[in-house]
Design an enzyme around this catalytic site. Structure first.
Site, short mmCIF file in Angstrom:
data_model
loop_
_atom_site.label_atom_id
_atom_site.label_comp_id
_atom_site.label_asym_id
_atom_site.label_seq_id
_atom_site.Cartn_x
_atom_site.Cartn_y
_atom_site.Cartn_z
N TYR A 102 49.81 39.86 64.66
CA TYR A 102 51.15 39.35 64.33
C TYR A 102 51.69 40.03 63.07
O TYR A 102 52.80 40.58 63.06
CB TYR A 102 51.11 37.83 64.15
N ASP A 124 55.39 36.52 55.42
CA ASP A 124 54.36 36.70 54.41
C ASP A 124 53.05 37.25 55.01
O ASP A 124 52.19 37.72 54.29
CB ASP A 124 54.07 35.38 53.69
#
Length: 287
Positions: free
Chosen positions: A128, A105
């Site tokens: 990330y 997500d």
């Protein structure tokens, strides 16, 4: 008998797939690899592995997941989460293998009050998330037979995760502050493992991006409260704002994902996060 290669089998998801693999041993041969036996940042190693094993399916459960450390270790994060995924996708394309790649997500910035669909614009704010998004792009571009599963807030009885950290802190602290203004969906990695096997068992495959998690949305604070309740912990939990708990990498404020597509196409029925959490806490508190 068809072969399933599980890359990154010592992680949370890999261990959960390993746990249910015996249920499918009459239909599939599983090949489990970890970072010691297969370095996904080494293209030659991947090519040799595919040439030797010729898997029909490749589940990529490996990832660089140190969200804050990634801000310093940019090259390492992109090597694993992007370049390595590209190498796997190329090997899958060369050997006509289906790639099932797990994403996150964190490819979204979280600046919304709505649930994200698979087609919504991605705008990762940290290294990330950016590295994971690049991995998605490479996988889809290189191997058309790719299924990407974006998941969120993953936990299990294996490895490090929020649930295990909370249980450990509950035994040490009388009071804890937990962020209460970040929204998302906890996901039991055992449920994700089952969803992946459900997809593999579906005869007609639809490729592309899918979202999978437990539901509905919650906050880290409410998540921690339920962990405390299910473990009978007497700790006092205090809500914090994101500003009160600064981290090197910015977290999405609301990264809630719509689960309609995977339900409709693969008939996967996600579980309520509280039910899955209760099962996991029982396992963890009995160990």
């Amino acid at each position: 008998m068809k072969k399933i290669a599980v890359i990154g089998s010592n992680g949370q998801l890999g261990n959960c797939i390993r746990k249910i693999a015996p249920d499918f041993e009459n239909s599939y041969e599983f090949i489990f690899t970890d970072s010691q036996t297969l370095n996904i940042t080494d293209e030659d190693q991947i090519n040799d592995f595919f040439y030797d094993n010729k898997p029909d399916y490749c589940i990529n459960a490996s990832a660089y997941t140190a969200v804050d450390l990634a801000e310093k270790e940019t090259d390492k994060a992109f090597a694993v989460n992007a370049d390595g995924v590209g190498y796997l996708a190329q090997a899958c394309a060369d050997h006509k293998s289906i790639l099932i790649h797990v994403s996150t997500d964190y490819v979204f910035d979280g600046d919304t009050n709505l649930s994200y669909s698979e087609d919504d614009f991605t705008n990762p704010s940290g290294v990330y998330g950016k590295s994971k998004r690049k991995g998605e792009e490479l996988a889809l571009e290189i191997n058309p037979q790719t299924i990407i599963l974006r998941t969120s807030w993953l936990y299990s009885e294996f490895n490090k995760n929020f649930v295990k950290t909370m249980l450990n802190l509950f035994s040490q602290k009388e009071e804890l502050g937990i962020v209460a203004d970040q929204f998302g969906q906890p996901t039991n990695a055992n449920d994700l493992a089952e969803a992946i096997m459900n997809i593999i068992n579906t005869p007609k495959k639809t490729f592309g991006i899918f979202h999978f998690s437990n539901y509905p949305e919650t906050t880290w604070f409410e998540f921690a409260k339920k962990i405390a309740e299910f473990s009978n912990a007497s700790v006092k939990l205090n809500p914090l704002t994101t500003d009160q708990y600064p981290t090197p990498a910015k977290r999405p404020a609301r990264s809630t994902m719509s689960l309609d597509k995977i339900e409709e196409i693969y008939k996967v029925e996600p579980k309520h996060w509280e039910n899955s959490l209760e099962e996991s806490v029982k396992i963890l508190t009995q160990q």
